[in-house]
Design an enzyme around this catalytic site. Sequence first.
Site, PDB file in Angstrom:
ATOM      1  N   LYS A  24       0.824  -1.212   0.000  1.00 32.81           N
ATOM      2  CA  LYS A  24       0.000   0.000   0.000  1.00 32.81           C
ATOM      3  C   LYS A  24       0.858   1.262   0.000  1.00 32.81           C
ATOM      4  O   LYS A  24       0.628   2.169  -0.787  1.00 32.81           O
ATOM      5  CB  LYS A  24      -0.931   0.031   1.235  1.00 32.81           C
ATOM      6  CG  LYS A  24      -1.899  -1.135   1.322  1.00 32.81           C
ATOM      7  CD  LYS A  24      -2.867  -0.977   2.490  1.00 32.81           C
ATOM      8  CE  LYS A  24      -2.228  -1.025   3.861  1.00 32.81           C
ATOM      9  NZ  LYS A  24      -1.595  -2.323   4.223  1.00 32.81           N
ATOM     10  N   ARG A  99      -9.880   1.054   8.448  1.00 27.98           N
ATOM     11  CA  ARG A  99      -9.508  -0.304   8.848  1.00 27.98           C
ATOM     12  C   ARG A  99     -10.633  -0.992   9.606  1.00 27.98           C
ATOM     13  O   ARG A  99     -10.507  -2.166   9.937  1.00 27.98           O
ATOM     14  CB  ARG A  99      -8.273  -0.252   9.736  1.00 27.98           C
ATOM     15  CG  ARG A  99      -6.955  -0.545   8.994  1.00 27.98           C
ATOM     16  CD  ARG A  99      -5.882  -0.444  10.025  1.00 27.98           C
ATOM     17  NE  ARG A  99      -4.639  -1.076   9.777  1.00 27.98           N
ATOM     18  CZ  ARG A  99      -3.548  -0.485   9.285  1.00 27.98           C
ATOM     19  NH1 ARG A  99      -3.614   0.732   8.835  1.00 27.98           N
ATOM     20  NH2 ARG A  99      -2.401  -1.126   9.219  1.00 27.98           N
ATOM     21  N   ARG A 138      11.696  -5.599   5.491  1.00 29.81           N
ATOM     22  CA  ARG A 138      11.683  -4.279   4.833  1.00 29.81           C
ATOM     23  C   ARG A 138      12.281  -3.162   5.691  1.00 29.81           C
ATOM     24  O   ARG A 138      12.294  -3.220   6.908  1.00 29.81           O
ATOM     25  CB  ARG A 138      10.280  -3.927   4.358  1.00 29.81           C
ATOM     26  CG  ARG A 138       9.307  -3.613   5.453  1.00 29.81           C
ATOM     27  CD  ARG A 138       7.903  -3.441   4.883  1.00 29.81           C
ATOM     28  NE  ARG A 138       6.983  -3.073   5.935  1.00 29.81           N
ATOM     29  CZ  ARG A 138       5.688  -2.831   5.755  1.00 29.81           C
ATOM     30  NH1 ARG A 138       5.159  -2.922   4.552  1.00 29.81           N
ATOM     31  NH2 ARG A 138       4.923  -2.491   6.766  1.00 29.81           N
ATOM     32  N   ARG A 172      10.817  -0.186  10.921  1.00 31.69           N
ATOM     33  CA  ARG A 172       9.726   0.060  11.853  1.00 31.69           C
ATOM     34  C   ARG A 172       9.792  -0.926  13.013  1.00 31.69           C
ATOM     35  O   ARG A 172      10.108  -2.098  12.817  1.00 31.69           O
ATOM     36  CB  ARG A 172       8.388  -0.105  11.132  1.00 31.69           C
ATOM     37  CG  ARG A 172       8.024   1.106  10.328  1.00 31.69           C
ATOM     38  CD  ARG A 172       6.865   0.864   9.429  1.00 31.69           C
ATOM     39  NE  ARG A 172       5.746   0.174  10.076  1.00 31.69           N
ATOM     40  CZ  ARG A 172       4.564  -0.010   9.496  1.00 31.69           C
ATOM     41  NH1 ARG A 172       4.368   0.451   8.266  1.00 31.69           N
ATOM     42  NH2 ARG A 172       3.605  -0.652  10.116  1.00 31.69           N
ATOM     43  N   ARG A 183      -0.833  -8.409  13.269  1.00 33.26           N
ATOM     44  CA  ARG A 183      -1.348  -7.407  12.321  1.00 33.26           C
ATOM     45  C   ARG A 183      -2.171  -8.080  11.226  1.00 33.26           C
ATOM     46  O   ARG A 183      -3.193  -7.550  10.784  1.00 33.26           O
ATOM     47  CB  ARG A 183      -0.180  -6.605  11.741  1.00 33.26           C
ATOM     48  CG  ARG A 183       0.413  -5.650  12.783  1.00 33.26           C
ATOM     49  CD  ARG A 183       1.791  -5.157  12.414  1.00 33.26           C
ATOM     50  NE  ARG A 183       1.812  -4.377  11.204  1.00 33.26           N
ATOM     51  CZ  ARG A 183       2.925  -4.136  10.505  1.00 33.26           C
ATOM     52  NH1 ARG A 183       4.088  -4.615  10.914  1.00 33.26           N
ATOM     53  NH2 ARG A 183       2.871  -3.419   9.418  1.00 33.26           N
TER      54      ARG A 183
HETATM   55  P1  AMP Z   1       0.522   0.799   9.001  1.00 31.24           P
HETATM   56  O1  AMP Z   1       1.651   1.757   8.839  1.00 31.24           O
HETATM   57  O2  AMP Z   1      -0.666   1.170   8.143  1.00 31.24           O
HETATM   58  O3  AMP Z   1       0.941  -0.635   8.830  1.00 31.24           O
HETATM   59  O4  AMP Z   1       0.011   0.945  10.507  1.00 31.24           O
HETATM   60  C1  AMP Z   1       0.850   0.628  11.589  1.00 31.24           C
HETATM   61  C2  AMP Z   1       0.026   0.464  12.852  1.00 31.24           C
HETATM   62  O5  AMP Z   1      -0.653   1.696  13.142  1.00 31.24           O
HETATM   63  C3  AMP Z   1      -1.081  -0.575  12.751  1.00 31.24           C
HETATM   64  O6  AMP Z   1      -0.614  -1.882  13.031  1.00 31.24           O
HETATM   65  C4  AMP Z   1      -2.056  -0.061  13.803  1.00 31.24           C
HETATM   66  O7  AMP Z   1      -1.606  -0.348  15.112  1.00 31.24           O
HETATM   67  C5  AMP Z   1      -1.964   1.449  13.627  1.00 31.24           C
HETATM   68  N1  AMP Z   1      -2.930   1.962  12.622  1.00 31.24           N
HETATM   69  C6  AMP Z   1      -2.641   2.540  11.416  1.00 31.24           C
HETATM   70  N2  AMP Z   1      -3.750   2.906  10.775  1.00 31.24           N
HETATM   71  C7  AMP Z   1      -4.785   2.542  11.590  1.00 31.24           C
HETATM   72  C8  AMP Z   1      -6.201   2.639  11.476  1.00 31.24           C
HETATM   73  N3  AMP Z   1      -6.785   3.166  10.378  1.00 31.24           N
HETATM   74  N4  AMP Z   1      -6.948   2.163  12.507  1.00 31.24           N
HETATM   75  C9  AMP Z   1      -6.387   1.618  13.605  1.00 31.24           C
HETATM   76  N5  AMP Z   1      -5.065   1.486  13.766  1.00 31.24           N
HETATM   77  C10 AMP Z   1      -4.257   1.948  12.771  1.00 31.24           C
END
Ligand code: AMP
Length: 229
Positions: A24, A99, A138, A172, A183
């Site tokens: 993404k 989400r 990554r 990360r 996740r």
């Molecule tokens: P990402 O960078 O999109 O993989 O997000 C990393 C982490 O941030 C996720 O595993 C969640 O803990 C939190 N997170 C990101 N976007 C959301 C969302 N829309 N709703 C809830 N938690 C989120």
Amino acid sequence: MTGMTETMTKPAVLILLGPPGAGKGTQARMLEEKFGLVQLSTGDLLRAAVAAKTEAGLKAKAVMEAGGLVSDEIVLAILKDRMADPDTAKGVILDGFPRTAKQAEALDGLLEDQGMALGAAISLEVDDAAMVERVSGRYTCAKCGEGYHDSFKTPAVPGVCDKCGSTEFKRRADDNAETVGARLEAYHAQTAPLISYYDGKGALKRVDAMGEIDRIAQDLAAIVEGIAD
Ligand code: AMP
């Protein structure tokens, strides 16, 4: 200003759906460069809040480290704040949002309030089994954010970013094999149902996201060009 927007086509909002590792972020960055849309990643916004030790960031930190979902209230507040910035008026690519069903419903209301149209919800379709390896290898350039992978995409000159020449890279905290499992579970339990939600609205597009990054980018570009027609 209001008079102008009334005569213009509504700015489009694209949603990228897919589990961690589906690409993404990579694809959103490519679309941003090609079409001038603004990438809006709730993960990035939350990581910035954690780094800045804001109240929301302090609450979100442990949940993110465990691979769970941060509360809808916190995420929606952060997203609304960002959507109020003027640069989002030309259209946005939502990467990692919505989400949950509640977030999807809140987004419908927000788009209506802001006079923005849902261009498409694009589901990046991948094999779950491959995601753990993709995510746990990554890393990104600390300066420009270009993405790399230990096995699949290394810099041409080891240790030097292809794009900006920086020698600083970062990983990360949640990109490790244990957290990726949680996740993926959160994705299947709470986010995957949104695929049918957007299908029901006639907005869903599916893209095979297992192949070459450039081929996937072409498929996405064709969707965006189709919306602009
Ligand atoms: P990402 O960078 O999109 O993989 O997000 C990393 C982490 O941030 C996720 O595993 C969640 O803990 C939190 N997170 C990101 N976007 C959301 C969302 N829309 N709703 C809830 N938690 C989120």
